[in-house]
Design a protein around this motif. Structure first.
Motif, PDB file in Angstrom:
ATOM      1  N   ALA A  91      14.981  -7.559   1.918  1.00  0.00           N
ATOM      2  CA  ALA A  91      15.075  -8.683   0.978  1.00  0.00           C
ATOM      3  C   ALA A  91      13.774  -8.784   0.192  1.00  0.00           C
ATOM      4  CB  ALA A  91      15.307  -9.994   1.731  1.00  0.00           C
ATOM      5  N   VAL A  92      13.790  -9.637  -0.807  1.00  0.00           N
ATOM      6  CA  VAL A  92      12.546 -10.050  -1.448  1.00  0.00           C
ATOM      7  C   VAL A  92      12.024 -11.259  -0.682  1.00  0.00           C
ATOM      8  CG1 VAL A  92      11.431 -10.891  -3.540  1.00  0.00           C
ATOM      9  CG2 VAL A  92      13.283  -9.199  -3.700  1.00  0.00           C
ATOM     10  N   TYR A  93      10.790 -11.173  -0.244  1.00  0.00           N
ATOM     11  CA  TYR A  93      10.178 -12.246   0.534  1.00  0.00           C
ATOM     12  C   TYR A  93       9.275 -13.079  -0.370  1.00  0.00           C
ATOM     13  CZ  TYR A  93      11.954 -10.371   4.895  1.00  0.00           C
ATOM     14  OH  TYR A  93      12.789  -9.971   5.916  1.00  0.00           O
ATOM     15  N   TYR A  94       9.482 -14.393  -0.312  1.00  0.00           N
ATOM     16  CA  TYR A  94       8.730 -15.320  -1.143  1.00  0.00           C
ATOM     17  C   TYR A  94       7.871 -16.235  -0.289  1.00  0.00           C
ATOM     18  CZ  TYR A  94      12.023 -14.043  -4.849  1.00  0.00           C
ATOM     19  OH  TYR A  94      12.765 -13.370  -5.778  1.00  0.00           O
ATOM     20  N   CYS A  95       6.653 -16.430  -0.732  1.00  0.00           N
ATOM     21  CA  CYS A  95       5.755 -17.383  -0.112  1.00  0.00           C
ATOM     22  C   CYS A  95       5.951 -18.757  -0.754  1.00  0.00           C
ATOM     23  CB  CYS A  95       4.322 -16.907  -0.341  1.00  0.00           C
ATOM     24  SG  CYS A  95       3.040 -18.042   0.199  1.00  0.00           S
ATOM     25  N   ASN A  96       5.846 -19.787   0.053  1.00  0.00           N
ATOM     26  CA  ASN A  96       6.003 -21.153  -0.429  1.00  0.00           C
ATOM     27  C   ASN A  96       4.891 -22.020   0.134  1.00  0.00           C
ATOM     28  OD1 ASN A  96       7.241 -24.041   0.525  1.00  0.00           O
ATOM     29  ND2 ASN A  96       7.958 -23.463  -1.509  1.00  0.00           N
ATOM     30  N   ALA A  97       4.419 -22.970  -0.667  1.00  0.00           N
ATOM     31  CA  ALA A  97       3.377 -23.881  -0.179  1.00  0.00           C
ATOM     32  C   ALA A  97       3.569 -25.264  -0.772  1.00  0.00           C
ATOM     33  CB  ALA A  97       1.997 -23.354  -0.535  1.00  0.00           C
ATOM     34  N   ASP A  98       3.380 -26.258   0.067  1.00  0.00           N
ATOM     35  CA  ASP A  98       3.392 -27.656  -0.366  1.00  0.00           C
ATOM     36  C   ASP A  98       1.930 -28.055  -0.554  1.00  0.00           C
ATOM     37  OD1 ASP A  98       3.952 -30.838   1.239  1.00  0.00           O
ATOM     38  OD2 ASP A  98       4.146 -30.302  -0.870  1.00  0.00           O
ATOM     39  N   VAL A  99       1.527 -28.224  -1.807  1.00  0.00           N
ATOM     40  CA  VAL A  99       0.110 -28.347  -2.145  1.00  0.00           C
ATOM     41  C   VAL A  99      -0.216 -29.753  -2.641  1.00  0.00           C
ATOM     42  CG1 VAL A  99      -1.770 -27.418  -3.532  1.00  0.00           C
ATOM     43  CG2 VAL A  99       0.073 -25.910  -2.763  1.00  0.00           C
ATOM     44  N   LEU A 100      -1.228 -30.337  -2.041  1.00  0.00           N
ATOM     45  CA  LEU A 100      -1.723 -31.637  -2.506  1.00  0.00           C
ATOM     46  C   LEU A 100      -2.717 -31.367  -3.641  1.00  0.00           C
ATOM     47  CD1 LEU A 100      -1.642 -34.710  -1.868  1.00  0.00           C
ATOM     48  CD2 LEU A 100      -3.716 -34.354  -0.513  1.00  0.00           C
ATOM     49  N   VAL A 101      -2.255 -31.588  -4.879  1.00  0.00           N
ATOM     50  CA  VAL A 101      -3.094 -31.222  -6.024  1.00  0.00           C
ATOM     51  C   VAL A 101      -4.059 -32.344  -6.413  1.00  0.00           C
ATOM     52  CG1 VAL A 101      -1.420 -29.573  -6.886  1.00  0.00           C
ATOM     53  CG2 VAL A 101      -1.309 -31.928  -7.671  1.00  0.00           C
ATOM     54  N   ARG A 102      -3.703 -33.577  -6.056  1.00  0.00           N
ATOM     55  CA  ARG A 102      -4.586 -34.717  -6.259  1.00  0.00           C
ATOM     56  C   ARG A 102      -4.067 -35.818  -5.353  1.00  0.00           C
ATOM     57  NH1 ARG A 102      -1.447 -34.082 -10.731  1.00  0.00           N
ATOM     58  NH2 ARG A 102      -0.028 -35.787 -11.257  1.00  0.00           N
ATOM     59  N   ALA A 103      -4.776 -36.929  -5.316  1.00  0.00           N
ATOM     60  CA  ALA A 103      -4.390 -37.996  -4.400  1.00  0.00           C
ATOM     61  C   ALA A 103      -2.930 -38.405  -4.610  1.00  0.00           C
ATOM     62  CB  ALA A 103      -5.313 -39.193  -4.598  1.00  0.00           C
ATOM     63  N   TYR A 104      -2.181 -38.434  -3.520  1.00  0.00           N
ATOM     64  CA  TYR A 104      -0.791 -38.876  -3.500  1.00  0.00           C
ATOM     65  C   TYR A 104       0.133 -38.025  -4.360  1.00  0.00           C
ATOM     66  CZ  TYR A 104      -3.393 -42.888  -1.805  1.00  0.00           C
ATOM     67  OH  TYR A 104      -4.258 -43.694  -1.118  1.00  0.00           O
ATOM     68  N   ALA A 105      -0.258 -36.811  -4.671  1.00  0.00           N
ATOM     69  CA  ALA A 105       0.585 -35.949  -5.502  1.00  0.00           C
ATOM     70  C   ALA A 105       0.636 -34.546  -4.912  1.00  0.00           C
ATOM     71  CB  ALA A 105       0.055 -35.902  -6.929  1.00  0.00           C
ATOM     72  N   SER A 106       1.749 -34.225  -4.264  1.00  0.00           N
ATOM     73  CA  SER A 106       1.927 -32.879  -3.739  1.00  0.00           C
ATOM     74  C   SER A 106       3.111 -32.220  -4.431  1.00  0.00           C
ATOM     75  CB  SER A 106       2.145 -32.908  -2.223  1.00  0.00           C
ATOM     76  OG  SER A 106       3.334 -33.584  -1.896  1.00  0.00           O
ATOM     77  N   TYR A 107       3.005 -30.918  -4.623  1.00  0.00           N
ATOM     78  CA  TYR A 107       4.027 -30.164  -5.317  1.00  0.00           C
ATOM     79  C   TYR A 107       4.322 -28.882  -4.568  1.00  0.00           C
ATOM     80  CZ  TYR A 107       2.863 -33.336  -9.128  1.00  0.00           C
ATOM     81  OH  TYR A 107       2.637 -34.461  -9.876  1.00  0.00           O
ATOM     82  N   ASP A 108       5.508 -28.372  -4.808  1.00  0.00           N
ATOM     83  CA  ASP A 108       5.991 -27.146  -4.197  1.00  0.00           C
ATOM     84  C   ASP A 108       5.680 -25.964  -5.106  1.00  0.00           C
ATOM     85  OD1 ASP A 108       9.111 -26.138  -2.709  1.00  0.00           O
ATOM     86  OD2 ASP A 108       7.222 -26.652  -1.751  1.00  0.00           O
ATOM     87  N   TYR A 109       5.080 -24.921  -4.549  1.00  0.00           N
ATOM     88  CA  TYR A 109       4.769 -23.720  -5.318  1.00  0.00           C
ATOM     89  C   TYR A 109       5.370 -22.501  -4.635  1.00  0.00           C
ATOM     90  CZ  TYR A 109       1.448 -26.512  -7.969  1.00  0.00           C
ATOM     91  OH  TYR A 109       0.887 -27.466  -8.774  1.00  0.00           O
ATOM     92  N   TRP A 110       5.691 -21.493  -5.471  1.00  0.00           N
ATOM     93  CA  TRP A 110       6.282 -20.249  -4.988  1.00  0.00           C
ATOM     94  C   TRP A 110       5.476 -19.059  -5.479  1.00  0.00           C
ATOM     95  CZ3 TRP A 110      10.400 -20.106  -1.688  1.00  0.00           C
ATOM     96  CH2 TRP A 110      11.125 -21.292  -1.524  1.00  0.00           C
ATOM     97  N   GLY A 111       5.413 -18.028  -4.652  1.00  0.00           N
ATOM     98  CA  GLY A 111       4.850 -16.771  -5.077  1.00  0.00           C
ATOM     99  C   GLY A 111       5.868 -15.984  -5.881  1.00  0.00           C
ATOM    100  N   GLN A 112       5.445 -14.825  -6.348  1.00  0.00           N
ATOM    101  CA  GLN A 112       6.311 -14.010  -7.214  1.00  0.00           C
ATOM    102  C   GLN A 112       7.289 -13.167  -6.412  1.00  0.00           C
ATOM    103  OE1 GLN A 112       3.260 -13.226  -6.328  1.00  0.00           O
ATOM    104  NE2 GLN A 112       3.253 -11.040  -5.856  1.00  0.00           N
ATOM    105  N   GLY A 113       7.081 -13.073  -5.121  1.00  0.00           N
ATOM    106  CA  GLY A 113       7.968 -12.289  -4.271  1.00  0.00           C
ATOM    107  C   GLY A 113       7.447 -10.891  -4.025  1.00  0.00           C
ATOM    108  N   THR A 114       7.732 -10.389  -2.836  1.00  0.00           N
ATOM    109  CA  THR A 114       7.371  -9.015  -2.487  1.00  0.00           C
ATOM    110  C   THR A 114       8.561  -8.373  -1.781  1.00  0.00           C
ATOM    111  OG1 THR A 114       5.709  -7.617  -1.392  1.00  0.00           O
ATOM    112  CG2 THR A 114       6.290  -9.663  -0.262  1.00  0.00           C
TER     113      THR A 114
END
Length: 120
Positions: A91-114
């Protein structure tokens, strides 16, 4: 802006091993949970494993006992050690992270896949 860069995919024979890495970079406060997902051709993206900032892990039943997720918080990096690989792990494997970019604001990010390909 946050970037996730994966590495470590490739072609391996059944029964072999691979280690995936995913490093987060950019401007942010901290990273909460990190994880790996995979998507085979024609199928939906499925969870493989996740790990919290405190080290609590969760695995899909299909990989329990074969895959190990870990992270280095100082390096903002998550790893996936994959042993006893099977053709169905292809499969294509994707990395994911829940990142706190500033106070009280977190967002979901994805890698490009490998791409991980396991030959029988």
């Amino acid at each position: 802006q946050v970037q996730l860069v994966e590495s470590g995919g490739g072609l391996v024979q059944a029964g072999g091993s691979l280690r995936l890495s995913c490093a987060a970079s950019g401007s942010f406060f901290s990273i909460n949970a990190m994880g790996w997902y995979r998507q085979a051709p024609g199928k939906q993206r499925d969870l493989v494993a996740t790990i919290t900032s405190g080290g609590t892990t969760n695995y899909a039943d299909s990989v329990k006992g074969r895959f190990t997720i870990s992270r280095d918080n100082a390096k903002n990096t998550v790893y996936l050690q994959m042993n006893s690989l099977k053709p169905e792990d292809t499969a294509v494997y994707y990395c994911n992270a829940d990142v706190l970019v500033r106070a009280y604001a977190s967002y979901d990010y994805w890698g490009q896949g490998t791409q991980v390909t396991v030959s029988s």
